[in-house]
Design a protein around this motif. Sequence first.
Motif, PDB file in Angstrom:
ATOM      1  N   ASP A 146     -16.275  87.289 -87.314  1.00  0.00           N
ATOM      2  CA  ASP A 146     -16.082  86.454 -86.132  1.00  0.00           C
ATOM      3  C   ASP A 146     -16.659  85.077 -86.483  1.00  0.00           C
ATOM      4  O   ASP A 146     -17.856  84.834 -86.349  1.00  0.00           O
ATOM      5  N   LYS A 147     -15.778  84.199 -86.910  1.00  0.00           N
ATOM      6  CA  LYS A 147     -16.232  82.894 -87.384  1.00  0.00           C
ATOM      7  C   LYS A 147     -16.869  82.071 -86.268  1.00  0.00           C
ATOM      8  O   LYS A 147     -17.747  81.234 -86.528  1.00  0.00           O
ATOM      9  N   ALA A 148     -16.456  82.307 -85.049  1.00  0.00           N
ATOM     10  CA  ALA A 148     -17.044  81.570 -83.921  1.00  0.00           C
ATOM     11  C   ALA A 148     -18.515  81.938 -83.756  1.00  0.00           C
ATOM     12  O   ALA A 148     -19.366  81.052 -83.586  1.00  0.00           O
ATOM     13  N   ARG A 149     -18.821  83.227 -83.809  1.00  0.00           N
ATOM     14  CA  ARG A 149     -20.221  83.638 -83.679  1.00  0.00           C
ATOM     15  C   ARG A 149     -21.044  83.164 -84.871  1.00  0.00           C
ATOM     16  O   ARG A 149     -22.218  82.778 -84.715  1.00  0.00           O
ATOM     17  N   LEU A 150     -20.462  83.202 -86.045  1.00  0.00           N
ATOM     18  CA  LEU A 150     -21.178  82.707 -87.229  1.00  0.00           C
ATOM     19  C   LEU A 150     -21.445  81.208 -87.091  1.00  0.00           C
ATOM     20  O   LEU A 150     -22.535  80.724 -87.444  1.00  0.00           O
ATOM     21  N   ALA A 151     -20.501  80.476 -86.556  1.00  0.00           N
ATOM     22  CA  ALA A 151     -20.689  79.046 -86.331  1.00  0.00           C
ATOM     23  C   ALA A 151     -21.787  78.790 -85.307  1.00  0.00           C
ATOM     24  O   ALA A 151     -22.575  77.843 -85.437  1.00  0.00           O
ATOM     25  N   ILE A 152     -21.866  79.655 -84.295  1.00  0.00           N
ATOM     26  CA  ILE A 152     -22.908  79.521 -83.276  1.00  0.00           C
ATOM     27  C   ILE A 152     -24.288  79.693 -83.901  1.00  0.00           C
ATOM     28  O   ILE A 152     -25.220  78.939 -83.600  1.00  0.00           O
ATOM     29  N   VAL A 153     -24.434  80.690 -84.772  1.00  0.00           N
ATOM     30  CA  VAL A 153     -25.706  80.887 -85.479  1.00  0.00           C
ATOM     31  C   VAL A 153     -26.074  79.635 -86.252  1.00  0.00           C
ATOM     32  O   VAL A 153     -27.221  79.168 -86.217  1.00  0.00           O
ATOM     33  N   PHE A 154     -25.107  79.075 -86.951  1.00  0.00           N
ATOM     34  CA  PHE A 154     -25.335  77.862 -87.740  1.00  0.00           C
ATOM     35  C   PHE A 154     -25.760  76.700 -86.831  1.00  0.00           C
ATOM     36  O   PHE A 154     -26.705  75.959 -87.147  1.00  0.00           O
ATOM     37  N   ILE A 155     -25.088  76.537 -85.706  1.00  0.00           N
ATOM     38  CA  ILE A 155     -25.396  75.434 -84.778  1.00  0.00           C
ATOM     39  C   ILE A 155     -26.818  75.561 -84.241  1.00  0.00           C
ATOM     40  O   ILE A 155     -27.565  74.574 -84.169  1.00  0.00           O
ATOM     41  N   ILE A 156     -27.212  76.776 -83.880  1.00  0.00           N
ATOM     42  CA  ILE A 156     -28.553  76.986 -83.333  1.00  0.00           C
ATOM     43  C   ILE A 156     -29.621  76.674 -84.377  1.00  0.00           C
ATOM     44  O   ILE A 156     -30.622  75.993 -84.095  1.00  0.00           O
ATOM     45  N   LEU A 157     -29.422  77.157 -85.596  1.00  0.00           N
ATOM     46  CA  LEU A 157     -30.402  76.910 -86.653  1.00  0.00           C
ATOM     47  C   LEU A 157     -30.490  75.430 -87.006  1.00  0.00           C
ATOM     48  O   LEU A 157     -31.588  74.894 -87.186  1.00  0.00           O
ATOM     49  N   VAL A 158     -29.357  74.769 -87.083  1.00  0.00           N
ATOM     50  CA  VAL A 158     -29.359  73.340 -87.394  1.00  0.00           C
ATOM     51  C   VAL A 158     -30.040  72.559 -86.272  1.00  0.00           C
ATOM     52  O   VAL A 158     -30.803  71.612 -86.524  1.00  0.00           O
ATOM     53  N   SER A 159     -29.815  72.956 -85.036  1.00  0.00           N
ATOM     54  CA  SER A 159     -30.466  72.297 -83.905  1.00  0.00           C
ATOM     55  C   SER A 159     -31.982  72.393 -84.020  1.00  0.00           C
ATOM     56  O   SER A 159     -32.699  71.413 -83.779  1.00  0.00           O
ATOM     57  N   ALA A 160     -32.463  73.572 -84.396  1.00  0.00           N
ATOM     58  CA  ALA A 160     -33.904  73.763 -84.542  1.00  0.00           C
ATOM     59  C   ALA A 160     -34.468  72.925 -85.683  1.00  0.00           C
ATOM     60  O   ALA A 160     -35.508  72.268 -85.538  1.00  0.00           O
ATOM     61  N   ILE A 161     -33.782  72.922 -86.822  1.00  0.00           N
ATOM     62  CA  ILE A 161     -34.266  72.179 -87.987  1.00  0.00           C
ATOM     63  C   ILE A 161     -34.262  70.677 -87.728  1.00  0.00           C
ATOM     64  O   ILE A 161     -35.248  69.972 -87.997  1.00  0.00           O
TER      65      ILE A 161
END
Length: 435
Positions: free
Chosen positions: A235-250
Amino acid sequence: MLTLVPTDLWAYTRSDGHSVAGIPIDFLLFAMTLIGVALFHNRVLHVALSGLTVILLYNFLVTGFKHGSGMGGLVAHFGHEWVILTNLFCLLVGFALLADQFERSHVPQLIPKVLSRGWVGNFVLLILVFILSGFLDNIAAAIIGGTVAMSIFNKRVHIGYVAAIVAASNAGGSGSVVGDTTTTMMWIAGVNPLDVLHAYIAAVVALVVFGIPASVQQAKHAEIVSADSATLHVDKARLAIVFIILVSAIVTNVTVNLRFNHLADHFPFIGVAVWVALIATSFWRAPDWKLIPGTAAGSLFLLALVTCASLMPVEKLPLASWESALVLGFVSAIFDNIPLTALAIKQGGYDWGMLAYTVGFGGSMIWFGSSAGVAISNIVHEAKSVGAWLKNGWHVVLGYVVGFAVLLAVYGWQPTPIGNSASTAAPTASHSGTR
């Protein structure tokens, strides 16, 4: 990714209160709380909250608080601590929802395709957690590692391997100024990032020492289970969400610390950034909101212990030496490393890479010794036992000692003065990163 104690933390001189055999009653109450947590691991939240209540009453009625006595001192104390506690709560609960998104992306089920069978594949997973933690929050790295482990081992994860995942996440951030609270604190205070890099000498050695036995434990306990990849679709959408959240934190972590450090005491930027990203992306793919109550309860436990630690009368440390740095690592297993590191920075005279390793990795020795351990125990509930953690995760303690010994033998004790840099803030200023 926590905001740390303010510069005037010990500005108020509180009453010495009473002591038993020279030990302040505050510490005895905290010790009793920790013993209660160890003995009643099925009631850890009740024990922690009870201990916090007793310690608050003792401070309120007898000694006063670090910022004053009575209700004014209590309000002032939490006025300084609320950012730390809010950030920690938001991150623990937020990253639990991130783990749910990651698991439902089906990527964890596909990982067995790239891992070797037996202990070697298990060790490779620990290496990946170690690497991730060098630039991600250590809670996130531990949760990602735990989520993958629960998936590939069909939820049969050995407690020793759980301890190793936590240890890998804490060790991996020890030599990076964006990988852990302690190193971020040092960086903002003016320590050159290169002066903490040698922590990786100890961290890599420790990874081998605890990682191989833990991987063998897991291989004997449960083998990697391969899913039918033909029926799985990422599910590329959920994988993208994980990436967005981590990048937001960093991005928030780095931006706040480098550009707006003077505001970091006043608002939980990192925790809010994670939740803004979670809510904004939930319209794309919603996480399992039903996870919040259970995760929140586990998170409140750690918040209670962090609050207890913040109330302890720790105004000074022993003189800086490799011996005191070693001891601080063991202390960090039961005592919040945020004030310990703040005091060390204020005192000066430390080898910052050695200190980063000891206080960063030391919390791995007990499940509640680091936020990464508490986070992963919300996934693997069997980990909430001090006895089981110490018995099965013995190699983490061994790894800590051997890693320290190798660092001391190879690099030695090389204290470095805190330099003057453009980003230097007051030694105990607020920072991002997680314990």
